[in-house]
Design an enzyme around this catalytic site. Structure first.
Site, PDB file in Angstrom:
ATOM      1  N   ASP A 160       0.887  -1.209   0.013  1.00 35.39           N
ATOM      2  CA  ASP A 160      -0.053  -0.139   0.112  1.00 35.39           C
ATOM      3  C   ASP A 160       0.718   1.128   0.038  1.00 35.39           C
ATOM      4  O   ASP A 160       0.511   2.279  -0.728  1.00 35.39           O
ATOM      5  CB  ASP A 160      -1.070  -0.090   1.311  1.00 35.39           C
ATOM      6  CG  ASP A 160      -1.436  -1.235   1.474  1.00 35.39           C
ATOM      7  OD1 ASP A 160      -2.510  -1.700   0.572  1.00 35.39           O
ATOM      8  OD2 ASP A 160      -0.996  -2.160   2.105  1.00 35.39           O
ATOM      9  N   HIS A 188      -4.300  -3.478   6.315  1.00 35.01           N
ATOM     10  CA  HIS A 188      -4.164  -3.646   4.936  1.00 35.01           C
ATOM     11  C   HIS A 188      -5.817  -4.184   4.503  1.00 35.01           C
ATOM     12  O   HIS A 188      -5.972  -5.232   4.072  1.00 35.01           O
ATOM     13  CB  HIS A 188      -3.526  -4.739   4.970  1.00 35.01           C
ATOM     14  CG  HIS A 188      -3.371  -5.157   3.325  1.00 35.01           C
ATOM     15  ND1 HIS A 188      -2.855  -4.537   2.133  1.00 35.01           N
ATOM     16  CD2 HIS A 188      -3.611  -6.405   2.837  1.00 35.01           C
ATOM     17  CE1 HIS A 188      -3.074  -4.933   1.154  1.00 35.01           C
ATOM     18  NE2 HIS A 188      -3.340  -6.228   1.381  1.00 35.01           N
TER      19      HIS A 188
END
Ligand code: NAD
Ligand code: LMR
Length: 333
Positions: A160, A188
């Site tokens: 990410d 996440h």
């Protein structure tokens, strides 16, 4: 004198990420260009033939740093003496499955593999959990392996983080290496908070470097990063694998070899309550690393908008933890 080989466990090694990750580790992307490695590859019995195929290809590629390959469907054997464990194996969600069904399966896997790691890995093993739900799998692993120091168990939000760097670089029209210090806060998942408030482009604050792009930053950047995993599944029909493998290498390399001065990376680590985030969750924070130890960057100013987004992703993690604990209770009953 040449360094002695480090043993790296990859679980789920016959899967998509495993196939991309094995050659990267064997080529030195994870532990450095001078560090020989011995790969320990674990998968389940139905994938045993595919695992042997991965081993054959690794041999055929004649990687100079690769000093050995152990393949196994036995977690105890695969975990034996490993210095680094990259936990990729697990069940992805399939059509018709509830979130709880996946959680139940993966929690049991992580509880069992936690015990195998505890009993067989090096005492200082460094663990990176990639398999989803990554933060909560890491938390369950920590709970079932109490003799592994909790700071040695982390979850991957580096993909990410890298996605956020890349989005900003594209927008600014600069190479990705010019962008630093974005932050992924929390889970996440699509509740993560990609934050550019403290980041820079070529040394300038991102908001200044992207003057005129305020609307893009507020309305497009955050959902693009949050939803990137889903966008890749839609485009490929499969979830991200090459970028996930590359980010796993980045995570472990920075953890073990250090972050560059003045920069940080995002890592899912056990919360100590920093920035008001609840203790006892594996939460993604900005971290600096030195010689195998990470520290959460302290003292960043958090505005009200950011604080609310950071709270929301913590709330989801707390719900996941409750669900995981329920699954464990049900499995034990
Ligand atoms: P995949 O289905 O291609 O591979 C998973 C592998 O795990 C398979 O080979 C399977 O046989 C194996 N496996 C299942 N149970 C196991 C067990 N008990 N022990 C060992 N191996 C086992 O999946 P993939 O695309 O490689 O993704 C793996 C995981 O990574 C998924 O959970 C995915 O959602 C997650 N993921 C996380 C990130 C992240 O950024 N954290 C990014 C992408 C994917
Ligand atoms: C990703 O971020 O690419 C994956 O975690 C997506 C998924 O659900 O496997």
């Amino acid at each position: 004198m040449p360094a002695s080989a480090k043993r790296v466990l990859i679980t789920g090694a016959a899967g998509q990420i495993g196939y991309a990750l094995c050659p990267m580790v064997a080529a030195g992307r994870m532990l450095g260009p001078d560090q020989p490695v011995i790969l320990h590859l674990l998968d389940i019995a139905p994938a045993a033939a595919a695992l042997e195929g991965v081993k054959m290809e690794l041999l055929d590629a004649a990687f100079p740093l690769l000093q050995g390959i152990v393949t196994s469907t036995d977690p105890a054997e695969a975990c034996s003496g490993v210095d680094v464990a990259v936990m990729v194996g697990g069940f992805p969600r399939k059509a018709g499955m509830e979130r709880k069904d996946v959680m139940g399966k993966n929690v049991s896997i992580y509880a069992a593999q936690a015990r195998a790691l505890e009993a067989n890995a090096s005492k200082d093993v460094k663990v990176l959990v990639v398999a989803n739900p990554a933060n909560t799998n890491a938390l369950m692993l920590a709970e079932h392996a109490p003799s592994i120091p909790p700071e040695n168990i982390t979850a991957m939000t580096r993909l990410d983080h890298n996605r956020a760097l890349a989005q900003v670089a594209e927008r600014a029209g600069v190479p990705v290496t010019k962008v630093k210090n974005v932050i992924i806060w929390g889970n996440h998942s699509s509740t993560q908070y990609p934050d550019v408030s403290h980041g820079t482009v070529d040394g300038k604050p991102i908001r200044e470097a992207l003057k005129g792009s305020e609307g893009w930053l507020a309305e497009e950047f955050v959902p693009t990063v949050q939803q990137r995993g889903a966008a890749i599944i839609k485009a490929r029909g499969l979830s991200s694998a090459m970028s996930a493998a590359s980010s796993a290498c980045d995570h472990v390399r920075n953890w073990l070899l250090g972050t560059a001065p003045g920069t940080w990376v995002s890592m899912g680590v056990l919360s100590d309550g920093s920035y008001g985030q609840p203790k006892g969750l594996v939460y993604s924070f900005p971290c600096t690393c030195k010689a195998g130890e990470w520290s959460i960057v302290q003292g960043l100013e958090i505005d009200a908008v950011s604080a609310e987004k950071m709270r929301a992703t913590a709330e989801e993690l707390a719900e996941e933890r409750e669900l995981a604990l329920e699954c464990i209770k049900e499995a034990a009953a």
